[in-house]
Design an enzyme around this catalytic site. Structure first.
Site, PDB file in Angstrom:
ATOM      1  N   LYS A 170       0.853  -1.192   0.000  1.00 43.18           N
ATOM      2  CA  LYS A 170       0.000   0.000   0.000  1.00 43.18           C
ATOM      3  C   LYS A 170       0.887   1.239   0.000  1.00 43.18           C
ATOM      4  O   LYS A 170       1.683   1.439   0.912  1.00 43.18           O
ATOM      5  CB  LYS A 170      -0.908   0.008   1.232  1.00 43.18           C
ATOM      6  CG  LYS A 170      -1.693   1.323   1.416  1.00 43.18           C
ATOM      7  CD  LYS A 170      -2.612   1.289   2.640  1.00 43.18           C
ATOM      8  CE  LYS A 170      -3.276   2.664   2.857  1.00 43.18           C
ATOM      9  NZ  LYS A 170      -4.150   2.697   4.054  1.00 43.18           N
TER      10      LYS A 170
ATOM     11  N   ASP B 167      -2.657  10.245   3.348  1.00 42.75           N
ATOM     12  CA  ASP B 167      -4.047   9.851   3.513  1.00 42.75           C
ATOM     13  C   ASP B 167      -4.784  10.879   4.366  1.00 42.75           C
ATOM     14  O   ASP B 167      -4.744  10.829   5.590  1.00 42.75           O
ATOM     15  CB  ASP B 167      -4.120   8.460   4.170  1.00 42.75           C
ATOM     16  CG  ASP B 167      -5.555   7.991   4.356  1.00 42.75           C
ATOM     17  OD1 ASP B 167      -6.459   8.620   3.773  1.00 42.75           O
ATOM     18  OD2 ASP B 167      -5.755   6.986   5.082  1.00 42.75           O
TER      19      ASP B 167
ATOM     20  N   LYS C 228     -10.217  12.987   7.781  1.00 45.44           N
ATOM     21  CA  LYS C 228      -9.769  12.615   9.118  1.00 45.44           C
ATOM     22  C   LYS C 228      -9.734  13.842  10.028  1.00 45.44           C
ATOM     23  O   LYS C 228      -9.610  14.962   9.538  1.00 45.44           O
ATOM     24  CB  LYS C 228      -8.340  12.052   9.039  1.00 45.44           C
ATOM     25  CG  LYS C 228      -8.237  10.688   8.399  1.00 45.44           C
ATOM     26  CD  LYS C 228      -6.788  10.213   8.421  1.00 45.44           C
ATOM     27  CE  LYS C 228      -6.672   8.830   7.779  1.00 45.44           C
ATOM     28  NZ  LYS C 228      -7.349   7.780   8.550  1.00 45.44           N
TER      29      LYS C 228
ATOM     30  N   ASP D  18       1.595   6.361   5.365  1.00 48.57           N
ATOM     31  CA  ASP D  18       0.617   5.420   4.830  1.00 48.57           C
ATOM     32  C   ASP D  18       1.121   4.713   3.566  1.00 48.57           C
ATOM     33  O   ASP D  18       0.388   3.982   2.923  1.00 48.57           O
ATOM     34  CB  ASP D  18      -0.703   6.160   4.572  1.00 48.57           C
ATOM     35  CG  ASP D  18      -1.917   5.287   4.788  1.00 48.57           C
ATOM     36  OD1 ASP D  18      -1.774   4.218   5.410  1.00 48.57           O
ATOM     37  OD2 ASP D  18      -3.009   5.658   4.317  1.00 48.57           O
TER      38      ASP D  18
ATOM     39  N   ASP E 186     -12.261   7.147   3.427  1.00 47.55           N
ATOM     40  CA  ASP E 186     -11.047   6.936   4.214  1.00 47.55           C
ATOM     41  C   ASP E 186     -10.646   5.459   4.232  1.00 47.55           C
ATOM     42  O   ASP E 186      -9.560   5.117   4.679  1.00 47.55           O
ATOM     43  CB  ASP E 186     -11.276   7.458   5.647  1.00 47.55           C
ATOM     44  CG  ASP E 186      -9.980   7.660   6.395  1.00 47.55           C
ATOM     45  OD1 ASP E 186      -8.912   7.596   5.754  1.00 47.55           O
ATOM     46  OD2 ASP E 186     -10.049   7.881   7.615  1.00 47.55           O
TER      47      ASP E 186
ATOM     48  N   GLU F 207      -9.491   3.740   1.926  1.00 44.78           N
ATOM     49  CA  GLU F 207      -8.947   3.813   0.567  1.00 44.78           C
ATOM     50  C   GLU F 207      -7.889   2.743   0.306  1.00 44.78           C
ATOM     51  O   GLU F 207      -7.687   2.359  -0.849  1.00 44.78           O
ATOM     52  CB  GLU F 207      -8.351   5.209   0.312  1.00 44.78           C
ATOM     53  CG  GLU F 207      -6.903   5.434   0.782  1.00 44.78           C
ATOM     54  CD  GLU F 207      -6.710   5.299   2.291  1.00 44.78           C
ATOM     55  OE1 GLU F 207      -7.709   5.420   3.031  1.00 44.78           O
ATOM     56  OE2 GLU F 207      -5.582   5.058   2.730  1.00 44.78           O
TER      57      GLU F 207
ATOM     58  N   ARG G  85      -7.760  -0.461   0.958  1.00 43.81           N
ATOM     59  CA  ARG G  85      -8.305  -1.690   0.360  1.00 43.81           C
ATOM     60  C   ARG G  85      -8.713  -1.469  -1.097  1.00 43.81           C
ATOM     61  O   ARG G  85      -8.693  -2.390  -1.897  1.00 43.81           O
ATOM     62  CB  ARG G  85      -9.472  -2.186   1.222  1.00 43.81           C
ATOM     63  CG  ARG G  85     -10.590  -1.215   1.327  1.00 43.81           C
ATOM     64  CD  ARG G  85     -11.515  -1.500   2.510  1.00 43.81           C
ATOM     65  NE  ARG G  85     -10.961  -1.023   3.779  1.00 43.81           N
ATOM     66  CZ  ARG G  85     -11.578  -1.129   4.944  1.00 43.81           C
ATOM     67  NH1 ARG G  85     -12.753  -1.730   5.027  1.00 43.81           N
ATOM     68  NH2 ARG G  85     -11.025  -0.684   6.046  1.00 43.81           N
TER      69      ARG G  85
END
Ligand code: BES
Ligand code: MN
Ligand code: ZN
Length: 497
Positions: free
Chosen positions: A268, A273, A280, A291, A350, A352, A354
């Site tokens: 990933k 993010d 967030k 991230d 959020d 994101e 996956r």
């Protein structure tokens, strides 16, 4: 940094400093007794005066003891004798490295007292000496201006004592450990960079640069049109809110037999993010620059495979995007189509990670992998479940999960299993699409994996949720370099190195 072994009598070792262990009750280790005898009882005297109680992580630098070739001795507390083993040994060596880094000492002999072989066999002793030194001497890529602190001068470490039988295995561990700490440094450097520098394009460029200097590596970068051709609708949906274009990077090390099924590593790479429209909270949002730690771990692992000339086929695939709110960004309720053809209702922008992983996991099928491992800072729920100590591991192949856990135990970079059974998949039900990208608060680390499980059927797959382990807050805020040691051990074992 040079790593070697030592075996002869400690008093005659020609290094700047001997690192010697002392137990909490004041009991000297064998090496400390050796030093004490050579120095005419000076060590015992110091300890009986109460100047060094031998508590875990405490150190004391003593200069110019008579009778020694080395000009200094660094005493390191091992804690209580009864509790001595692998963990306290690691702590003591890490504390010693931290103390050494504050001095001008360039060469040391590690003579702490070896945990018995059941706890730390020769090879892993060598590895730990080198890995802990490498990680303790790591300094973040320096973006501060002004006077620079002097970098630590330590550049030669002798590990011992070794017998004639064990010297080879310790040396092999030292060599691997050095290579692993170099890989971990790559991961940490990338992860510590801010989102305005480390963008998806930057990650792709770093992978390219690595392939230029590592002969066994081949790289392919998919830009936005190429990603579109692969129909990676979920990945593109995340990227569409950002001014930074996405990249998918394929890095290959073909060290095994031609035609042998590769291990595919998927990372990933969300370079920042923000949460997107499901934004967030602002507190600690800066930490979301990490991230992309999974992607950084994949780059690190491929560099390691190349450096070790591992006889193994390994393919690394990185999904690199930035997740931002924007007029063009995806909205809760949007429905998009994944590369696999399945439709997904995005109930939370959020979630994101996956979404980008599902498309590259699907992409990994074309390599007919022997195993697929994905690494992702995927869920806050995993941090709630396991804290910062264990990486969460889930998947569809018990043997592979076991293999990951065992690698983590050997490498002292541990992972813990979470159950991935059908019930969790049911939480992803959607009235409007094949399934939703979230499954509610309950069991959040597992429903995230269940989502990925929709895209990995028929492959042997394990997912590592490194949200809690890849970085740390507090005074030592920054990337930890995990799960590079675990991944390294997994791959070294598969390669039979
Ligand atoms: N990158 C985060 C996960 C994360 C959170 C990592 C905290 C490290 C610390 C991920 O993209 C995310 O935002 N996950 C959400 C999922 C939720 C919306 C279902 C989360 O964990 O809150
Ligand atoms: Mn997120
Ligand atoms: Zn994320």
């Amino acid at each position: 940094m040079r790593f070697e072994t030592w075996s002869k009598s400690i008093a005659t070792l020609a290094v700047d400093c001997l690192v010697v262990g002392v137990f909490e009750d004041g009991e000297l280790t064998a090496a400390a007794r050796g030093v004490d005898e050579a120095a005419g009882g000076r060590l015992k005297k110091l300890i009986s005066r109460g100047d060094f109680p031998g508590r875990a992580t405490e150190t004391l630098l003593v200069g110019d003891l008579p009778g020694l070739t080395a000009s200094r001795v660094l005493l390191a507390g091992l804690g209580p004798r009864k509790a001595f083993g692998r963990k306290p040994w690691r702590k003591a060596w890490a504390a010693a490295v931290a103390a050494l880094a504050r001095t001008g000492i360039a060469s040391v002999a590690v003579a702490l007292e070896r945990p018995d072989a059941g706890q730390l066999e020769d090879y892993y002793f060598g590895r730990a000496v080198a890995e802990i030194a490498g990680s303790g001497l790591y300094r973040v890529n320096d973006l501060k201006t002004g006077k620079k602190p002097k970098p630590p001068g330590l550049d030669r470490v002798l590990a011992g004592p070794v017998s004639r039988d064990s010297a080879g295995e310790v040396a092999r561990g030292l060599a691997h450990g050095e290579a692993i700490s170099r890989a971990a440094r790559i991961q940490r450097d990338l992860a510590n960079l801010p989102g305005n520098i480390c963008t998806p394009r930057y990650l792709a460029e770093q992978a390219r640069a690595l392939a230029r200097t590592h002969r066994s590596l081949r790289v392919r970068v998919l830009d936005e049109p190429a990603i579109r051709r692969e129909k990676m609708g979920c990945l593109l949906a995340v990227a569409q809110g950002s001014a930074e274009p996405p990249r998918v990077v394929v890095l290959e090390h073909r060290g095994g037999k031609p035609g042998e099924a590769p291990v595919v590593l998927v990372g990933k790479g969300v370079t920042f993010d923000s949460g997107g429209i499901s934004i967030k909270p602002s507190a600690e949002m800066d930490e979301m620059k990490y991230d992309m730690s999974g992607a950084a771990a994949v780059i690190a692992a491929l560099s390691l495979m190349s450096q070790l000339r591992a006889p193994l086929n390994v393919v690394g695939i990185i999904a690199a995007v930035e997740n931002m709110p924007d007029g063009k960004a995806i909205k809760p309720g949007d429905i998009v189509k994944s590369a696999s053809g399945q439709s997904v209702e995005i109930l939370n922008t959020d979630a994101e990670g996956r979404l980008i992983l599902c498309d590259v996991l699907h992409y990994s099928r074309r390599f007919k992998p022997a195993a697929v491992l994905d690494m992702a800072t995927l869920t806050g729920a995993c941090v709630i479940a396991l804290g910062h100590h264990h990486t969460g591991v889930l998947g569809n192949d018990e043997a592979l999960i076991r293999e990951v856990i065992d690698a983590g135990v050997r490498a002292d970079d541990r992972a813990w299993p979470l159950p991935l059974t059908e019930e969790y998949t049911e939480q992803l039900k959607s009235n409007f699409a094949d399934f939703a990208n979230i499954g509610g608060r309950d069991g959040g680390a597992i429903t995230a994996a269940a989502f990925l499980g929709k895209f990995t059927q028929g492959m042997s797959w394990a997912h590592l949720d490194i949200a809690g382990t890849a970085w740390q807050g507090g005074a030592k805020k920054g990337s930890t370099g995990r799960p590079t040691p675990l991944l390294a051990d997994f791959l070294i074992h598969r390669a039979g190195l």
